[in-house]
Design a protein around this motif. Structure first.
Motif, short mmCIF file in Angstrom:
data_model
loop_
_atom_site.label_atom_id
_atom_site.label_comp_id
_atom_site.label_asym_id
_atom_site.label_seq_id
_atom_site.Cartn_x
_atom_site.Cartn_y
_atom_site.Cartn_z
N LYS A 153 0.82 -1.20 0.00
CA LYS A 153 0.00 0.00 0.00
C LYS A 153 0.86 1.26 0.00
CE LYS A 153 -4.15 -1.80 0.19
NZ LYS A 153 -5.16 -1.56 -0.84
N THR A 154 0.39 2.26 -0.74
CA THR A 154 1.02 3.58 -0.69
C THR A 154 0.25 4.42 0.33
OG1 THR A 154 -0.40 4.59 -2.36
CG2 THR A 154 1.53 3.37 -3.14
N GLU A 155 0.68 5.67 0.54
CA GLU A 155 0.00 6.56 1.48
C GLU A 155 -0.91 7.54 0.76
OE1 GLU A 155 2.68 8.40 4.15
OE2 GLU A 155 3.42 6.52 4.99
N LYS A 156 -1.23 7.26 -0.51
CA LYS A 156 -2.10 8.14 -1.29
C LYS A 156 -3.49 7.53 -1.40
CE LYS A 156 1.53 10.25 -4.12
NZ LYS A 156 2.03 10.50 -5.49
N VAL A 157 -4.50 8.39 -1.31
CA VAL A 157 -5.88 7.94 -1.44
C VAL A 157 -6.20 7.69 -2.91
CG1 VAL A 157 -8.29 8.59 -1.09
CG2 VAL A 157 -6.58 9.21 0.62
N CYS A 158 -6.88 6.59 -3.18
CA CYS A 158 -7.23 6.21 -4.55
C CYS A 158 -8.28 7.18 -5.10
CB CYS A 158 -7.78 4.78 -4.56
SG CYS A 158 -8.40 4.24 -6.16
N ASN A 159 -7.95 7.85 -6.20
CA ASN A 159 -8.88 8.80 -6.81
C ASN A 159 -10.14 8.11 -7.34
OD1 ASN A 159 -7.35 11.12 -6.32
ND2 ASN A 159 -6.15 10.85 -8.19
N TYR A 160 -9.97 6.88 -7.82
CA TYR A 160 -11.13 6.15 -8.33
C TYR A 160 -12.06 5.73 -7.18
CZ TYR A 160 -8.55 5.93 -12.71
OH TYR A 160 -7.88 6.26 -13.85
N GLN B 207 -14.22 8.60 -6.27
CA GLN B 207 -15.32 8.76 -7.22
C GLN B 207 -16.29 7.59 -7.21
OE1 GLN B 207 -13.34 9.38 -10.97
NE2 GLN B 207 -12.05 11.03 -10.14
N GLY B 208 -15.96 6.55 -6.40
CA GLY B 208 -16.86 5.42 -6.25
C GLY B 208 -16.80 4.40 -7.36
N ASN B 209 -15.69 4.35 -8.12
CA ASN B 209 -15.64 3.39 -9.23
C ASN B 209 -14.30 2.67 -9.34
OD1 ASN B 209 -14.05 5.46 -10.12
ND2 ASN B 209 -15.38 6.09 -11.81
N CYS B 210 -13.62 2.41 -8.21
CA CYS B 210 -12.39 1.61 -8.27
C CYS B 210 -12.75 0.14 -8.42
CB CYS B 210 -11.54 1.83 -7.02
SG CYS B 210 -9.98 0.88 -7.06
N GLU C 61 -14.44 19.85 -5.53
CA GLU C 61 -15.84 19.44 -5.51
C GLU C 61 -16.34 19.19 -6.91
OE1 GLU C 61 -20.07 21.51 -4.42
OE2 GLU C 61 -18.35 21.93 -3.14
N GLY C 62 -17.09 18.09 -7.06
CA GLY C 62 -17.67 17.78 -8.37
C GLY C 62 -16.71 17.04 -9.24
#
Length: 361
Positions: A110-117, A120-123, A360-361
């Motif tokens: 694991k990295t320390e970065k939050v998953c952008n997907y 957005q609810g689609n990883c 946002e958005g």
């Protein structure tokens, strides 16, 4: 040069083939590891026998200190496991705790970065994703409940002190109350406008919506509507007995009158040229961040502007007072740390550049 001048002139070749074991008493390192491929080998393929008594102790000490065979690697626990050389029949039956096993028995680090997907609810990777699927990092965090009900983005969440209810406000124009123990929704209020912010102070719950601030006394269930704001209310905070609200046209303040049991307008702080979106109170000061890229410092006693900070180049989204420091976060992808100079004015003492900014958005 005489290459055939007798056995005495051929000692190096003779010893290399191992036919004179009395000339080399070192144990073969590769033989110890079970990987020696030389035959014959110039080193011993057996443990040497040592005389008894003090001589044996001296020999053992010499070997352990590295002057003899590398026995110290086999005996020293610091070099056990993967650091120790393994023989051909070595099998590691210990569990690997340095990662989680994913597909095809590959370790997922694991990295320390939050998953952008995930945001957005689609990883689609799930637990096999190498980015964080959580806003927090560390041990001791676990999900208790998943609260379903709002139809749009949450813009406020508060847990009033001494209560077992959680309140959430959303851009779906509703305020919801939740049982903090069961996670069940216990009530829904339609506000008629998107929630811009929420705070709690003592027994009071304040919700900012377009053109108004809603106030509820959580003990008596009294409801008030504070008029005055024009447009959305983006931020609120309480300081020096006043409720401050950041609006599209500046900062408004109200004071609660216990005699009339109502909130009365107290002041209007002008100076920002665009909406005020963040507020903070500390050290007898009110700090306001705006879409005009500036931070203003106000006296809580006189409500006069003492200083304007213009080092940010985009919207100042949040402010935090920590010890003697003021921290500011902006959409210019920086976090700035401010400290008071000798003349009392705030100056930047450190700037942190953030690569990823969530919008946002």
């Amino acid at each position: 040069m005489d290459l055939d001048g007798g056995a005495g002139n051929n000692k190096r070749v003779f010893n290399r083939h191992g036919t004179d074991s009395s000339k080399n008493q070192k144990v073969c390192f590769h033989w110890r590891a079970g990987k020696c491929t030389r035959f014959p080998c110039s080193f011993l393929h057996s443990e040497p026998s040592h005389p008894s008594g003090s001589a044996a102790a001296a020999s053992s000490s010499s070997t352990a200190n590295g002057s003899g065979a590398p026995k110290r690697f086999a005996d020293d626990s610091r070099f056990s496991g993967s650091a120790q050389r393994r023989g051909p029949n070595f099998k590691n039956n210990h569990n690997n705790s340095w990662g989680r096993m994913g597909a095809n028995n590959k370790v997922v680090r694991k990295t320390e970065k939050v998953c952008n997907y995930w945001v957005q609810g689609n990883c689609t990777f799930g637990d096999k994703c190498r980015f964080l699927h959580s806003w927090s990092l560390g041990e001791g965090f676990s999900m208790l409940n998943h609260l379903d009900g709002h139809q749009k983005l949450l813009s406020g969440i508060v847990l009033p002190a001494g209560m077992d209810k959680l309140f959430t406000g959303s851009k779906d124009e509703t305020l919801r109350a939740w049982d903090a123990n069961s996670g069940q929704c216990t009530g829904v209020i339609n506000l008629g406008g998107e929630v811009g912010c929420m705070i709690s102070e003592g027994l009071w719950l304040f919700v900012g919506i377009p053109n108004a601030v809603k106030a509820w006394n959580t003990q008596t269930n009294q409801e008030f509507s504070l008029s005055g704001p024009a447009g959305q209310v983006y931020a609120m905070i309480v300081g020096n007995g006043l409720l401050f609200a950041g609006t599209q046209e500046g900062i408004l303040a109200w004071k609660f009158n216990a005699v009339t049991n109502s909130f009365e307008p107290a002041a209007s702080l002008k100076g920002h040229t665009l909406p005020v979106v963040s507020l903070m109170v500390g050290a007898n000061r009110l700090y306001s961040g705006s879409m005009d890229h500036s931070i203003k410092v106000w006296s809580l006693e006189t409500l006069q502007c003492l200083q304007t900070l213009t080092e940010h180049t985009n919207v100042v989204m949040s402010l935090l007072c920590w010890d003697q420091f003021l921290l500011s976060c902006s959409l210019d992808q920086t976090i700035k740390v401010w400290v008071a100079s000798e003349n009392g004015n705030l100056e930047v003492t450190y700037t942190h550049n953030e690569e990823h900014v969530l919008r946002e958005g």
